[in-house]
Design an enzyme around this catalytic site. Structure first.
Site, PDB file in Angstrom:
ATOM      1  N   ASP A  89     -12.788 -44.478  40.778  1.00 33.83           N
ATOM      2  CA  ASP A  89     -13.300 -42.889  40.514  1.00 33.83           C
ATOM      3  C   ASP A  89     -15.047 -42.292  41.144  1.00 33.83           C
ATOM      4  OD1 ASP A  89     -13.229 -43.198  38.024  1.00 33.83           O
ATOM      5  OD2 ASP A  89     -12.610 -41.099  37.635  1.00 33.83           O
ATOM      6  N   SER A  90     -15.877 -43.319  40.174  1.00 31.22           N
ATOM      7  CA  SER A  90     -17.048 -43.894  40.871  1.00 31.22           C
ATOM      8  C   SER A  90     -17.794 -43.838  42.161  1.00 31.22           C
ATOM      9  CB  SER A  90     -18.041 -45.022  40.072  1.00 31.22           C
ATOM     10  OG  SER A  90     -16.873 -46.143  40.588  1.00 31.22           O
ATOM     11  N   ASP A 111      -8.027 -45.742  41.301  1.00 32.68           N
ATOM     12  CA  ASP A 111      -8.008 -45.358  40.398  1.00 32.68           C
ATOM     13  C   ASP A 111      -7.704 -43.982  40.238  1.00 32.68           C
ATOM     14  OD1 ASP A 111      -9.644 -45.779  37.449  1.00 32.68           O
ATOM     15  OD2 ASP A 111     -11.512 -44.889  38.475  1.00 32.68           O
ATOM     16  N   GLU A 166     -14.700 -50.155  28.399  1.00 32.20           N
ATOM     17  CA  GLU A 166     -15.958 -50.157  28.544  1.00 32.20           C
ATOM     18  C   GLU A 166     -16.815 -48.921  27.869  1.00 32.20           C
ATOM     19  OE1 GLU A 166     -15.871 -47.427  31.949  1.00 32.20           O
ATOM     20  OE2 GLU A 166     -18.175 -46.696  32.459  1.00 32.20           O
TER      21      GLU A 166
END
Ligand code: KIV
Length: 301
Positions: free
Chosen positions: A45-46, A84, A183
């Site tokens: 989704d980045s 994602d 992350e």
């Protein structure tokens, strides 16, 4: 050609050769990632920040993710295509979660899905696994929680929070995820999680002890707009600068008339060219003569 990567094969890599994962959001970047030997292509989704220019990932919907996932899947990579799940696609109900994960698989061609969060996501994860869709977890600095976290901050820096994260990781692994992205966490926490759970960890800003590493493709290649890069990114080149230089060459060639050259030009048969020129000259003359010329050309063919 290397064989197709799957969730069971990723799971079997626990403690073995490092898992190589990178994002891609369209057909050409998927081809590049696959040619380079990615095990997993994450349609992250980045895409919101990296490709669509939003400030955070909260803007993208399931429709957007399906669109980009399908473009990646059309590259038919050997790498596993991991879709994602965007914000709010797995937060409202178990039914919505399964439906949205199913859309990423059926319409987007994803072979597994990733979603953020720990124990509170277990009912959703169970339901998606129940629909036979492999799930990857994502713990630590989870960008969809940007407001709840008060910004993009390294997570689990204090023992209590770190211990919560270890418990989340164990719960996710016990539930059946085939891997967990860690992350933005201290390396020692990632090391402990990696040692304690039976499924692979894939780190991003989580140190060197994970079972694999993931980065955003545009960060690795220097394909972004020169904006701020997090400390954990290693940029291997600057495709953006290279691209500007190449386009400048193109524009210079347009300016001087150097482009297009003979090799980039189409021609018509010499006799047709001659007729065309005559026709053009006769533009003001009676059409019968022009019709005769066109008939002559048709006879010659
Ligand atoms: O969306 C994304 O790119 C990600 C990676 C940062 C793991 O989730």
């Amino acid at each position: 050609m290397s064989p197709k990567m799957t969730a069971p094969k990723i799971l079997a890599r626990k403690g073995g050769s490092k898992i190589k994962m990178v994002t891609a959001y369209d057909f050409p970047t998927a081809r590049i990632a696959d040619r380079a030997g990615a095990d997993i292509i994450l349609v992250g989704d980045s895409v919101a920040n990296v490709v669509l220019g939003y400030e955070d990932t909260l803007a993208v919907t399931v429709d957007v993710m399906v669109h980009h996932t399908a473009a990646v899947a059309r590259a038919k990579p050997n790498a596993m295509v991991l879709g994602d799940m965007p914000w709010l696609s797995y937060h409202t109900s178990v039914e919505d979660t399964v439906r949205n994960a199913g859309r990423l698989v059926r319409e987007g061609g994803a072979e597994a899905v990733k979603l953020e969060g720990g124990r509170k996501r277990l009912p959703m994860i169970r339901a998606v696994l129940g629909a036979e869709i492999p799930v990857m977890g994502h713990l630590g600095l989870t960008p969809q929680s940007v407001h709840a976290m008060g910004g993009y901050r390294v997570q689990g820096k204090r023992a209590a929070a770190a211990y919560e994260l270890v418990s989340d990781a164990k719960a996710l692994a016990d539930t059946g995820v085939f891997g967990i992205v860690l992350e933005g966490v201290p390396d020692v926490l990632a090391e402990i999680v990696t040692r304690e759970i039976s499924v692979p960890t894939v780190g991003i800003g989580a140190g060197r002890h994970c079972d694999g590493q993931v980065l955003v493709l545009h960060d690795v290649l220097g394909l972004g707009g020169g904006e701020y890069l997090p400390k954990f990114v290693r940029q291997y080149g600057s495709i953006a600068d290279d691209s500007v230089a190449l386009l400048e060459q193109f524009f210079a060639d347009v300016e001087t008339g150097e482009f297009p050259g003979e090799a980039e030009t189409y021609h018509m048969p010499a006799e047709s060219e001659e007729i065309l020129r005559d026709l053009n000259q006769m533009a003001s003359e009676p059409t019968a003569a022009a019709d005769d010329l066109l008939a002559d050309e048709a006879m010659e063919r």
